[in-house]
Write a protein that holds these residues in place. Sequence first.
Motif, short mmCIF file in Angstrom:
data_model
loop_
_atom_site.label_atom_id
_atom_site.label_comp_id
_atom_site.label_asym_id
_atom_site.label_seq_id
_atom_site.Cartn_x
_atom_site.Cartn_y
_atom_site.Cartn_z
N ASN A 4 -59.68 40.28 33.65
CA ASN A 4 -59.41 41.68 33.31
C ASN A 4 -59.52 41.91 31.81
O ASN A 4 -60.07 42.93 31.35
CB ASN A 4 -58.02 42.09 33.80
N VAL A 5 -58.96 40.96 31.05
CA VAL A 5 -59.02 41.09 29.59
C VAL A 5 -60.47 41.09 29.12
O VAL A 5 -60.87 41.89 28.25
CB VAL A 5 -58.23 39.96 28.91
N MET A 6 -61.27 40.20 29.68
CA MET A 6 -62.67 40.11 29.29
C MET A 6 -63.42 41.39 29.67
O MET A 6 -64.28 41.88 28.91
CB MET A 6 -63.32 38.89 29.95
N SER A 7 -63.08 41.96 30.83
CA SER A 7 -63.73 43.21 31.26
C SER A 7 -63.37 44.35 30.32
O SER A 7 -64.22 45.17 29.93
CB SER A 7 -63.30 43.55 32.70
N GLN A 8 -62.08 44.42 29.94
CA GLN A 8 -61.65 45.46 29.00
C GLN A 8 -62.33 45.30 27.65
O GLN A 8 -62.74 46.28 27.01
CB GLN A 8 -60.13 45.40 28.84
N GLN B 112 -68.76 48.05 24.53
CA GLN B 112 -69.84 48.95 24.94
C GLN B 112 -69.58 50.37 24.43
O GLN B 112 -70.50 51.05 23.94
CB GLN B 112 -69.96 48.95 26.47
N ALA B 113 -68.31 50.80 24.54
CA ALA B 113 -67.97 52.14 24.05
C ALA B 113 -68.18 52.25 22.55
O ALA B 113 -68.65 53.28 22.03
CB ALA B 113 -66.52 52.47 24.42
N PHE B 114 -67.84 51.22 21.84
CA PHE B 114 -68.03 51.21 20.39
C PHE B 114 -69.50 51.32 20.03
O PHE B 114 -69.90 52.07 19.14
CB PHE B 114 -67.42 49.94 19.81
#
Length: 304
Positions: A286-290, A296-298
Amino acid sequence: MARNSRFDTRISESELDDYRYRYYRELQNGSVRVKISDTTFRCPYCPSKDDRDYRCRELLQHASRVGRDSGSGDVKEKARHLALMKYLDKYLDTKQSPASTKDTESSTANDADGHFVWPWVGIIANIPVQRIDGRYVGESGTKIKEYLAAQGFNPSRVNPLWNHRGHSGFAIVEFDKDWPGFTNAIAFDKAFEADHRGKRDWKTAKRLGDKLYGWVAREDDYRSKSIFGEHLSKSWDLKTVEEIQAEDKRKTTKLVSNLTNVIEVKTMRLKEIESKYAETSISLSNVMSQKDAMHQAFNEGMCS
């Protein structure tokens, strides 16, 4: 102390082989008679001492016992019985019939009856002693142990018994505290009995001579007022074979139960570790996905 010839194993091998070959040839050509009937045999070399009849296998055991007795001071007697042993083993059927096998099993069952001194022990009697400087001295436990080991009885320890006058002429023979030890103890008992040097012979003999006597220790020995009885009652117990078997079964059951419990605990611990590992793996995923989403957003923000 003068060395007792019973424990002296130094015998001329060439002389022994010569005599053994001569007596073996006499047995081969029939000049010495062994077989009395189809089922009865007799030792031709012990007529004055041994007038009993044997089954073939019993006579083979007797010949083996006397022939391999490193304490025998008579080379000819040793050679005769070695020749007899070879003759019986090669020319006569020493395999027991079904009936005799049944008799042997019955005899073995009888051997296991009653209370034994536990752990298994035997008694050696009539050990030669000498009076030196006011005290009796005799062979050491180590020497007697070597003598018995040479007969195949595998004792674990031999303790001569002493009193205020010195060596008593008795010794306690200890065997391993397991079923092979019991087998050795019974073999020890039966071998001395077959040579007329068992407990009954020791009790009834008018003259003991210089022969060793031996037997496996039982309840009457444990409760006797003798020096070995006093020693046994202080350091050993009385148990039947059935009691020892039941105790072994309880120990085995307890061991299996304990091992089962240990395995169950370890299995539960392993499952806990696996569960925590799975939780940690999911959390890390989960941490890696976040992190990937934020990255990606950045990147998208920089491009707009």
